[in-house]
Design a protein around this motif. Structure first.
Motif, PDB file in Angstrom:
ATOM      1  N   ALA A 184       3.502   7.278   1.568  1.00 53.24           N
ATOM      2  CA  ALA A 184       4.275   8.338   0.916  1.00 53.24           C
ATOM      3  C   ALA A 184       5.422   8.696   1.843  1.00 53.24           C
ATOM      4  CB  ALA A 184       3.419   9.564   0.641  1.00 53.24           C
ATOM      5  N   PHE A 185       6.509   9.182   1.260  1.00 53.47           N
ATOM      6  CA  PHE A 185       7.666   9.619   2.029  1.00 53.47           C
ATOM      7  C   PHE A 185       7.847  11.114   1.834  1.00 53.47           C
ATOM      8  CE2 PHE A 185       8.288   5.127   1.517  1.00 53.47           C
ATOM      9  CZ  PHE A 185       8.895   4.718   2.692  1.00 53.47           C
ATOM     10  N   VAL A 186       8.013  11.834   2.951  1.00 54.56           N
ATOM     11  CA  VAL A 186       8.174  13.282   2.941  1.00 54.56           C
ATOM     12  C   VAL A 186       9.358  13.631   3.839  1.00 54.56           C
ATOM     13  CG1 VAL A 186       7.111  15.483   3.605  1.00 54.56           C
ATOM     14  CG2 VAL A 186       5.713  13.694   2.547  1.00 54.56           C
ATOM     15  N   ILE A 224       1.689   6.409   6.589  1.00 54.51           N
ATOM     16  CA  ILE A 224       1.058   5.136   6.245  1.00 54.51           C
ATOM     17  C   ILE A 224      -0.438   5.224   6.524  1.00 54.51           C
ATOM     18  CG2 ILE A 224       0.981   2.665   6.724  1.00 54.51           C
ATOM     19  CD1 ILE A 224       3.822   2.997   7.950  1.00 54.51           C
ATOM     20  N   GLU A 225      -1.225   4.954   5.487  1.00 56.51           N
ATOM     21  CA  GLU A 225      -2.679   4.845   5.641  1.00 56.51           C
ATOM     22  C   GLU A 225      -3.044   3.396   5.343  1.00 56.51           C
ATOM     23  OE1 GLU A 225      -6.726   6.209   3.319  1.00 56.51           O
ATOM     24  OE2 GLU A 225      -4.999   7.562   3.234  1.00 56.51           O
ATOM     25  N   SER A 226      -3.647   2.721   6.318  1.00 58.11           N
ATOM     26  CA  SER A 226      -4.048   1.328   6.098  1.00 58.11           C
ATOM     27  C   SER A 226      -5.163   1.275   5.080  1.00 58.11           C
ATOM     28  CB  SER A 226      -4.542   0.706   7.418  1.00 58.11           C
ATOM     29  OG  SER A 226      -3.468   0.592   8.315  1.00 58.11           O
ATOM     30  N   LEU A 227      -5.114   0.232   4.256  1.00 55.43           N
ATOM     31  CA  LEU A 227      -6.171   0.045   3.252  1.00 55.43           C
ATOM     32  C   LEU A 227      -7.257  -0.874   3.778  1.00 55.43           C
ATOM     33  CD1 LEU A 227      -4.011  -0.290   0.042  1.00 55.43           C
ATOM     34  CD2 LEU A 227      -5.305   1.690   0.842  1.00 55.43           C
ATOM     35  N   VAL A 261       1.216  -0.087  -1.431  1.00 54.51           N
ATOM     36  CA  VAL A 261       2.130  -1.204  -1.192  1.00 54.51           C
ATOM     37  C   VAL A 261       1.248  -2.396  -0.847  1.00 54.51           C
ATOM     38  CG1 VAL A 261       4.046  -2.090   0.188  1.00 54.51           C
ATOM     39  CG2 VAL A 261       3.945   0.347  -0.389  1.00 54.51           C
ATOM     40  N   GLU A 262       0.977  -3.212  -1.862  1.00 52.50           N
ATOM     41  CA  GLU A 262       0.061  -4.349  -1.701  1.00 52.50           C
ATOM     42  C   GLU A 262       0.500  -5.272  -0.569  1.00 52.50           C
ATOM     43  OE1 GLU A 262      -2.674  -5.158  -3.797  1.00 52.50           O
ATOM     44  OE2 GLU A 262      -2.458  -3.410  -5.112  1.00 52.50           O
ATOM     45  N   ALA A 263       1.801  -5.573  -0.483  1.00 58.13           N
ATOM     46  CA  ALA A 263       2.296  -6.518   0.518  1.00 58.13           C
ATOM     47  C   ALA A 263       2.027  -6.038   1.942  1.00 58.13           C
ATOM     48  CB  ALA A 263       3.791  -6.751   0.322  1.00 58.13           C
ATOM     49  N   ALA A 264       1.963  -4.726   2.129  1.00 61.61           N
ATOM     50  CA  ALA A 264       1.719  -4.163   3.458  1.00 61.61           C
ATOM     51  C   ALA A 264       0.267  -3.745   3.644  1.00 61.61           C
ATOM     52  CB  ALA A 264       2.634  -2.964   3.687  1.00 61.61           C
TER      53      ALA A 264
END
Length: 122
Positions: free
Chosen positions: A106-108, A119-122, A98-101
């Motif tokens: 992923a959703f589980v 959520i893993e920060s890039l 998710v570029e904007a974030a």
């Protein structure tokens, strides 16, 4: 202000504890009040509270219409999704950027039916 925890009703407390421990959360404390078990699992960032009433007669309905998801930050998204599936979770949305974030997410769905966003920060 800090968020202290999120409380989730569960129908199978042992299964829920095993699932969240498999994701790396540790049981921190628990208590019983009015016949309801309250189990806390967490890490240095926060906690989840699992609530279980063995005498509950109404179904637990964690549909996304009322609780869309619980977001959890992780260091390794792919490994976390794999652990979640091995522990009984179901992938709802495959990992994506998710570029904007500035995040890889992923959703589980957990075994109870709650949707978790990893959520893993890039």
């Amino acid at each position: 202000m800090d968020v202290a925890h999120v409380a989730l009703w569960v129908s199978d407390v042992d299964r829920a504890i095993e699932f969240y421990e498999a994701l790396g959360l540790e049981r921190t404390w628990s208590f019983e009040m009015d016949g309801v078990e309250n189990i806390y699992l967490g890490d240095e960032h926060g906690e989840l509270q699992l609530k279980h009433d063995p005498d509950r007669t109404t179904p637990i309905a964690p549909g996304r219409a009322d609780v869309d998801h619980v977001a959890l930050t992780v260091d390794d998204l792919d490994a976390t999704v794999e652990r979640a599936v091995e522990a009984g979770g179901t992938v709802v949305t495959d990992p994506l950027t998710v570029e904007a974030a500035d995040a890889y997410v992923a959703f589980v769905e957990d075994p109870e039916g709650y949707t978790l966003e990893f959520i893993e920060s890039l």
